[in-house]
Design a protein around this motif. Structure first.
Motif, mmCIF file in Angstrom:
data_model
loop_
_atom_site.group_PDB
_atom_site.id
_atom_site.type_symbol
_atom_site.label_atom_id
_atom_site.label_comp_id
_atom_site.label_asym_id
_atom_site.label_seq_id
_atom_site.Cartn_x
_atom_site.Cartn_y
_atom_site.Cartn_z
ATOM 1 N N ALA A 73 30.962 85.324 -13.863
ATOM 2 C CA ALA A 73 29.983 84.435 -13.235
ATOM 3 C C ALA A 73 28.784 84.199 -14.149
ATOM 4 O O ALA A 73 28.252 83.089 -14.224
ATOM 5 C CB ALA A 73 29.532 85.024 -11.900
ATOM 6 N N LEU A 74 28.358 85.244 -14.858
ATOM 7 C CA LEU A 74 27.194 85.116 -15.746
ATOM 8 C C LEU A 74 27.520 84.351 -17.029
ATOM 9 O O LEU A 74 26.671 83.644 -17.580
ATOM 10 C CB LEU A 74 26.655 86.504 -16.089
ATOM 11 C CG LEU A 74 26.038 87.302 -14.930
ATOM 12 C CD1 LEU A 74 25.717 88.728 -15.368
ATOM 13 C CD2 LEU A 74 24.779 86.616 -14.397
ATOM 14 N N LEU A 75 28.786 84.497 -17.514
ATOM 15 C CA LEU A 75 29.174 83.853 -18.775
ATOM 16 C C LEU A 75 29.727 82.436 -18.593
ATOM 17 O O LEU A 75 29.742 81.655 -19.548
ATOM 18 C CB LEU A 75 30.217 84.704 -19.500
ATOM 19 C CG LEU A 75 29.775 86.064 -20.048
ATOM 20 C CD1 LEU A 75 30.947 86.765 -20.727
ATOM 21 C CD2 LEU A 75 28.631 85.888 -21.041
ATOM 22 N N GLU A 76 30.176 82.116 -17.386
ATOM 23 C CA GLU A 76 30.870 80.831 -17.175
ATOM 24 C C GLU A 76 30.055 79.620 -17.616
ATOM 25 O O GLU A 76 30.613 78.659 -18.174
ATOM 26 C CB GLU A 76 31.286 80.689 -15.710
ATOM 27 C CG GLU A 76 32.298 79.577 -15.507
ATOM 28 C CD GLU A 76 33.054 79.715 -14.198
ATOM 29 O OE1 GLU A 76 34.149 79.125 -14.097
ATOM 30 O OE2 GLU A 76 32.566 80.396 -13.280
ATOM 31 N N LYS A 132 25.981 75.322 -13.983
ATOM 32 C CA LYS A 132 24.692 75.977 -14.185
ATOM 33 C C LYS A 132 24.742 77.410 -13.643
ATOM 34 O O LYS A 132 25.500 77.707 -12.731
ATOM 35 C CB LYS A 132 23.582 75.190 -13.482
ATOM 36 C CG LYS A 132 23.339 73.809 -14.089
ATOM 37 C CD LYS A 132 22.186 73.101 -13.382
ATOM 38 C CE LYS A 132 21.926 71.733 -14.014
ATOM 39 N NZ LYS A 132 20.804 71.025 -13.322
ATOM 40 N N LEU A 133 23.903 78.254 -14.218
ATOM 41 C CA LEU A 133 23.834 79.639 -13.764
ATOM 42 C C LEU A 133 23.215 79.690 -12.367
ATOM 43 O O LEU A 133 22.122 79.179 -12.137
ATOM 44 C CB LEU A 133 22.997 80.481 -14.729
ATOM 45 C CG LEU A 133 22.819 81.958 -14.367
ATOM 46 C CD1 LEU A 133 24.156 82.674 -14.355
ATOM 47 C CD2 LEU A 133 21.866 82.626 -15.348
ATOM 48 N N ASP A 134 23.948 80.271 -11.427
ATOM 49 C CA ASP A 134 23.471 80.427 -10.056
ATOM 50 C C ASP A 134 22.544 81.643 -10.005
ATOM 51 O O ASP A 134 22.892 82.721 -10.478
ATOM 52 C CB ASP A 134 24.678 80.636 -9.125
ATOM 53 C CG ASP A 134 24.303 80.505 -7.662
ATOM 54 O OD1 ASP A 134 23.132 80.791 -7.327
ATOM 55 O OD2 ASP A 134 25.177 80.152 -6.850
ATOM 56 N N LYS A 135 21.366 81.472 -9.413
ATOM 57 C CA LYS A 135 20.394 82.565 -9.361
ATOM 58 C C LYS A 135 20.949 83.789 -8.640
ATOM 59 O O LYS A 135 20.571 84.925 -8.953
ATOM 60 C CB LYS A 135 19.108 82.087 -8.692
ATOM 61 C CG LYS A 135 18.334 81.063 -9.511
ATOM 62 C CD LYS A 135 17.067 80.619 -8.804
ATOM 63 C CE LYS A 135 16.314 79.585 -9.640
ATOM 64 N NZ LYS A 135 15.107 79.105 -8.942
ATOM 65 N N ARG A 160 38.705 86.701 -21.796
ATOM 66 C CA ARG A 160 40.102 86.241 -21.808
ATOM 67 C C ARG A 160 40.347 85.231 -20.691
ATOM 68 O O ARG A 160 40.971 84.183 -20.906
ATOM 69 C CB ARG A 160 41.033 87.438 -21.647
ATOM 70 C CG ARG A 160 42.489 87.063 -21.380
ATOM 71 C CD ARG A 160 43.344 88.303 -21.186
ATOM 72 N NE ARG A 160 44.667 87.961 -20.692
ATOM 73 C CZ ARG A 160 45.106 88.240 -19.472
ATOM 74 N NH1 ARG A 160 44.313 88.846 -18.596
ATOM 75 N NH2 ARG A 160 46.327 87.905 -19.103
ATOM 76 N N ILE A 161 39.851 85.538 -19.493
ATOM 77 C CA ILE A 161 40.041 84.631 -18.359
ATOM 78 C C ILE A 161 39.343 83.302 -18.612
ATOM 79 O O ILE A 161 39.912 82.226 -18.365
ATOM 80 C CB ILE A 161 39.512 85.288 -17.062
ATOM 81 C CG1 ILE A 161 40.404 86.468 -16.670
ATOM 82 C CG2 ILE A 161 39.454 84.269 -15.926
ATOM 83 C CD1 ILE A 161 39.863 87.288 -15.515
ATOM 84 N N LEU A 162 38.121 83.343 -19.124
ATOM 85 C CA LEU A 162 37.367 82.120 -19.374
ATOM 86 C C LEU A 162 38.012 81.272 -20.471
ATOM 87 O O LEU A 162 37.995 80.043 -20.405
ATOM 88 C CB LEU A 162 35.923 82.466 -19.747
ATOM 89 C CG LEU A 162 35.067 83.026 -18.597
ATOM 90 C CD1 LEU A 162 33.762 83.598 -19.134
ATOM 91 C CD2 LEU A 162 34.792 81.935 -17.559
ATOM 92 N N ILE A 163 38.580 81.929 -21.485
ATOM 93 C CA ILE A 163 39.246 81.215 -22.571
ATOM 94 C C ILE A 163 40.510 80.512 -22.068
ATOM 95 O O ILE A 163 40.797 79.375 -22.424
ATOM 96 C CB ILE A 163 39.590 82.179 -23.724
ATOM 97 C CG1 ILE A 163 38.319 82.581 -24.460
ATOM 98 C CG2 ILE A 163 40.584 81.550 -24.710
ATOM 99 C CD1 ILE A 163 38.505 83.752 -25.398
ATOM 100 N N LEU A 164 41.253 81.204 -21.208
ATOM 101 C CA LEU A 164 42.511 80.640 -20.699
ATOM 102 C C LEU A 164 42.278 79.546 -19.656
ATOM 103 O O LEU A 164 43.077 78.618 -19.533
ATOM 104 C CB LEU A 164 43.363 81.738 -20.067
ATOM 105 C CG LEU A 164 44.116 82.683 -21.003
ATOM 106 C CD1 LEU A 164 44.782 83.795 -20.202
ATOM 107 C CD2 LEU A 164 45.160 81.925 -21.813
#
Length: 288
Positions: free
Chosen positions: A109-112, A119-122, A165-169
């Motif tokens: 969630a922080l890296l997405e 956008k980063l959710d507070k 890995r999940i974000l890359i895929l």
């Protein structure tokens, strides 16, 4: 989906989570160098998954060179995730190793926002803080010579690799079968780690092979395949909530098979970490 069918699929999802959770006790128990365990896990899983793909007629064709590069990078991150996770299990205990891994949903969630236009959710900052508090409680002390703290650090680092890995895929593989993706990753990892067979002691495989086969077949090939297939019947958020039972299963198995007794710090810190998983999963479900 009728009620009986729903309950059957839910049962299969719970069983998948249970199978995956066996990685904790097996990773701690198997007496071989960690990279060698991961090589055997990958090599045997590749064989099992290849046979399954042939049996099911799953298309193994990769559509583009960009996807090949993505598969390779994902395999590297998966290998790093598995190796650091097993070091966490061996340095600390199953409870700390598995609970530290479940920081990955908040890390995602922080890296997405770095991987997409979102956008980063507070609220993710707040959940991230709660996870940090959970990690602080999990750590018995902050002495870097402590194997428990070293295991916790390896576990969180492993979670970060898993999240990457999940974000890359995520953006590249929507058109591929989940089992096929897993096959290519373990096959690539088998090739990458193969040189280590010449430099590390592999002799213990003669006594450890039953447990390595369980790790490759039950944990990796069957467990992960069942979990991926469950996404056809449940939202990812639901699967994540059910998946957060994995540390619970792992801690119970470690208690019975390894005589590991969790402390009150483990329960409180673990509850905070798993609580953020449930909260984020419910939130993401409502936002869809």
């Amino acid at each position: 989906m009728n009620e009986k069918s729903h309950l059957n699929h839910l049962l299969l999802l719970v069983i998948a989570s249970f199978f995956i959770s066996t990685s904790g006790a097996l990773g701690k128990f198997i007496d071989m160098p960690t990279p060698i365990i991961i090589w055997w896990r990958s090599a045997l899983a590749a064989i099992f998954l290849f046979i399954y793909c042939l049996y099911k007629g799953i298309n193994l064709k990769i559509k583009s060179g960009k996807d090949r590069r993505t598969f390779f990078i994902a395999a590297v991150f998966m290998g790093g995730h598995w190796i650091t996770y097993f070091y966490a299990l061996k340095l600390a205990n199953v409870a700390i190793g598995m609970l530290s891994i479940f920081t990955f949903p908040i890390i995602i969630a922080l890296l997405e926002p770095l991987f997409s236009k979102s956008k980063l959710d507070k609220i993710h900052i707040l959940l991230g803080f709660i996870v940090l508090v959970g990690i602080y409680i999990l750590a018995p002390d902050f002495d870097l010579q402590s194997s428990q703290l070293q295991g916790l650090i390896f576990g969180v680092f492993s979670a970060a690799l898993y999240a990457l890995r999940i974000l890359i895929l995520k953006g590249h593989v929507a058109n591929y079968n989940g089992t096929m993706l897993m096959f290519y990753q373990v096959a690539i990892l088998t090739i990458i780690l193969a040189p280590l067979l010449y430099y590390m002691d592999t002799s213990n495989i003669t006594t450890q092979y039953p447990y390595v086969i369980l790790l490759a077949l039950i944990t990796t090939a069957i467990g992960h395949t069942m979990f991926v297939n469950s996404l056809k019947y449940f939202k990812a958020s639901t699967a994540s909530i059910i998946g957060s039972t994995q540390p619970v299963f792992g801690i119970i198995m470690a208690f019975f098979f390894l005589n590991e007794i969790p402390t009150i710090h483990t329960f409180v810190g673990g509850a905070l970490i798993l609580g953020t998983v449930v909260i984020e999963s419910i939130r993401s479900n409502k936002m869809k």
